[in-house]
Design a protein around this motif. Structure first.
Motif, PDB file in Angstrom:
ATOM      1  N   PRO A  42       2.384  48.626  63.924  1.00 29.61           N
ATOM      2  CA  PRO A  42       1.388  47.589  64.224  1.00 29.61           C
ATOM      3  C   PRO A  42       1.726  46.231  63.602  1.00 29.61           C
ATOM      4  N   GLU A  43       0.990  45.227  64.037  1.00 31.17           N
ATOM      5  CA  GLU A  43       1.005  43.933  63.361  1.00 31.17           C
ATOM      6  C   GLU A  43       0.408  44.107  61.968  1.00 31.17           C
ATOM      7  N   GLY A 183       0.027  44.240  67.612  1.00 31.56           N
ATOM      8  CA  GLY A 183      -1.117  43.331  67.629  1.00 31.56           C
ATOM      9  C   GLY A 183      -2.255  43.843  66.779  1.00 31.56           C
ATOM     10  N   ALA A 184      -3.176  42.948  66.479  1.00 33.23           N
ATOM     11  CA  ALA A 184      -4.375  43.314  65.713  1.00 33.23           C
ATOM     12  C   ALA A 184      -5.556  42.537  66.290  1.00 33.23           C
ATOM     13  N   PHE A 185      -5.902  42.838  67.539  1.00 32.15           N
ATOM     14  CA  PHE A 185      -7.055  42.170  68.138  1.00 32.15           C
ATOM     15  C   PHE A 185      -8.333  42.563  67.396  1.00 32.15           C
ATOM     16  N   ASN A 186      -9.271  41.630  67.308  1.00 29.84           N
ATOM     17  CA  ASN A 186     -10.548  41.931  66.654  1.00 29.84           C
ATOM     18  C   ASN A 186     -11.486  42.626  67.637  1.00 29.84           C
ATOM     19  N   MET A 187     -12.693  42.935  67.179  1.00 29.89           N
ATOM     20  CA  MET A 187     -13.609  43.732  67.999  1.00 29.89           C
ATOM     21  C   MET A 187     -14.007  43.034  69.299  1.00 29.89           C
ATOM     22  N   ALA A 210       4.180  47.960  75.837  1.00 32.41           N
ATOM     23  CA  ALA A 210       3.685  48.829  74.770  1.00 32.41           C
ATOM     24  C   ALA A 210       3.032  47.974  73.696  1.00 32.41           C
ATOM     25  N   THR A 211       1.862  48.412  73.234  1.00 35.54           N
ATOM     26  CA  THR A 211       1.178  47.711  72.146  1.00 35.54           C
ATOM     27  C   THR A 211       0.904  48.689  71.016  1.00 35.54           C
ATOM     28  N   CYS A 212       0.823  48.151  69.806  1.00 41.23           N
ATOM     29  CA  CYS A 212       0.511  48.997  68.659  1.00 41.23           C
ATOM     30  C   CYS A 212      -0.346  48.202  67.686  1.00 41.23           C
ATOM     31  N   SER A 213      -1.481  48.776  67.311  1.00 44.19           N
ATOM     32  CA  SER A 213      -2.472  48.115  66.472  1.00 44.19           C
ATOM     33  C   SER A 213      -2.682  48.900  65.179  1.00 44.19           C
TER      34      SER A 213
END
Length: 283
Positions: A42-43, A183-187, A210-213
């Protein structure tokens, strides 16, 4: 065409760097044992997503720097497991003393293949919801990143980079099979945009995304959406997670890229004779 397993390690992040590094190591090893040839982190996996930690947890890629425990671990485990690791992102000190949000990519021999400094910094002011200015802490990167690996050509973006379709279009034009976005998207932005943007980038460019949080229970005042995901060239979700710490293992088959582009040949249908007349300063 290449076919392989990808591992997305959605990690819980604590205020203790050593715990985070050990957790990431064990998660990468687990994904590798499950057959993953490519593992994505993740980020900001080595520190909470908070300005209180970025400078203190930052590292410089330097073999003589004994404090670079995160990067040393990535190099070691990539070599031990003979895999490629897209190392999420960590705070990075440059030789000039600037702080960047940086993704390091290591190959199966432990060598650094590439690093991507986040190009589009997340500055937002939504009254009653969230106010955050990443540019108060980080400098912006200035270079797109394409890396050739043993599992194909990969484009790298970090979190807010996904909001900009031009970057994904550039990666397709340069032959990327897959774009990885730690990524680290918020709520709020996560619920509204996280899945939508992944599917849009994959669909528009007919490639894998592909994404990873980090997981939602990570420390810090910034609450994270989670939901690490793999999307195919038709914009379909192949695999995803909820918000807890977990490891997503999924199959990537690049033959889907060719079949999708042959059945829907949008590249041949583009009207560059029209688009080049658009003045982007007026739209």
């Amino acid at each position: 065409m290449i076919q392989f397993k990808i591992g997305l390690c959605q990690l819980s992040v604590t205020p203790e760097k050593a715990i985070n590094v050990d957790n990431a190591r064990r998660s990468i090893q687990f994904a590798s044992k499950r057959g993953a040839a490519l593992v994505v982190l993740p980020e900001m996996w080595n520190c909470p997503y908070s300005t209180d930690y970025f400078e203190r947890f930052a590292e410089k890629f330097d073999e003589k720097d004994s404090t670079a425990s995160s990067l040393k671990m990535l190099s070691e485990v990539a070599c031990e497991e003979r895999i490629t690791i897209v190392g999420g992102s960590i705070p990075e000190w440059s030789s000039g003393g600037k702080l960047y949000n940086t993704c390091f990519v290591f190959g199966p021999n432990g060598d650094l293949l590439a690093k991507h400094r986040k190009m589009h910094l997340f500055d937002i002011n939504a009254p009653g919801d969230i106010s955050f200015n990443e540019s108060d802490t980080f400098s912006a990167g200035s270079s797109p990143t394409i890396v050739d690996t043993h599992v194909g050509r990969i484009g790298i973006g970090i979190c807010h980079d996904i909001r900009f379709p031009e970057l994904a279009m550039l990666y397709r034009a340069r032959g990327a099979h897959l774009i990885c976005y730690p990524g680290a998207f918020n709520m709020s932005t996560g619920e509204a945009l996280w899945e939508l943007e992944q599917r849009a980038r994959a669909l528009d460019n007919q490639l894998f995304v592909a994404t990873c949080s980090p997981s939602r229970d990570s420390n810090g005042s910034y609450q994270i959406w989670g939901h690490s995901t793999l999307v195919n060239p038709l914009g379909e979700i192949i695999a995803t997670s909820e918000h807890d710490q977990t490891i997503v293992i999924a199959e990537v088959d690049y033959s889907a890229i060719q079949s999708t582009r042959e059945s829907i040949p949008i590249l041949k249908q583009r009207r560059n004779d029209v688009y080049q007349l658009i003045d982007h300063h007026t739209i």
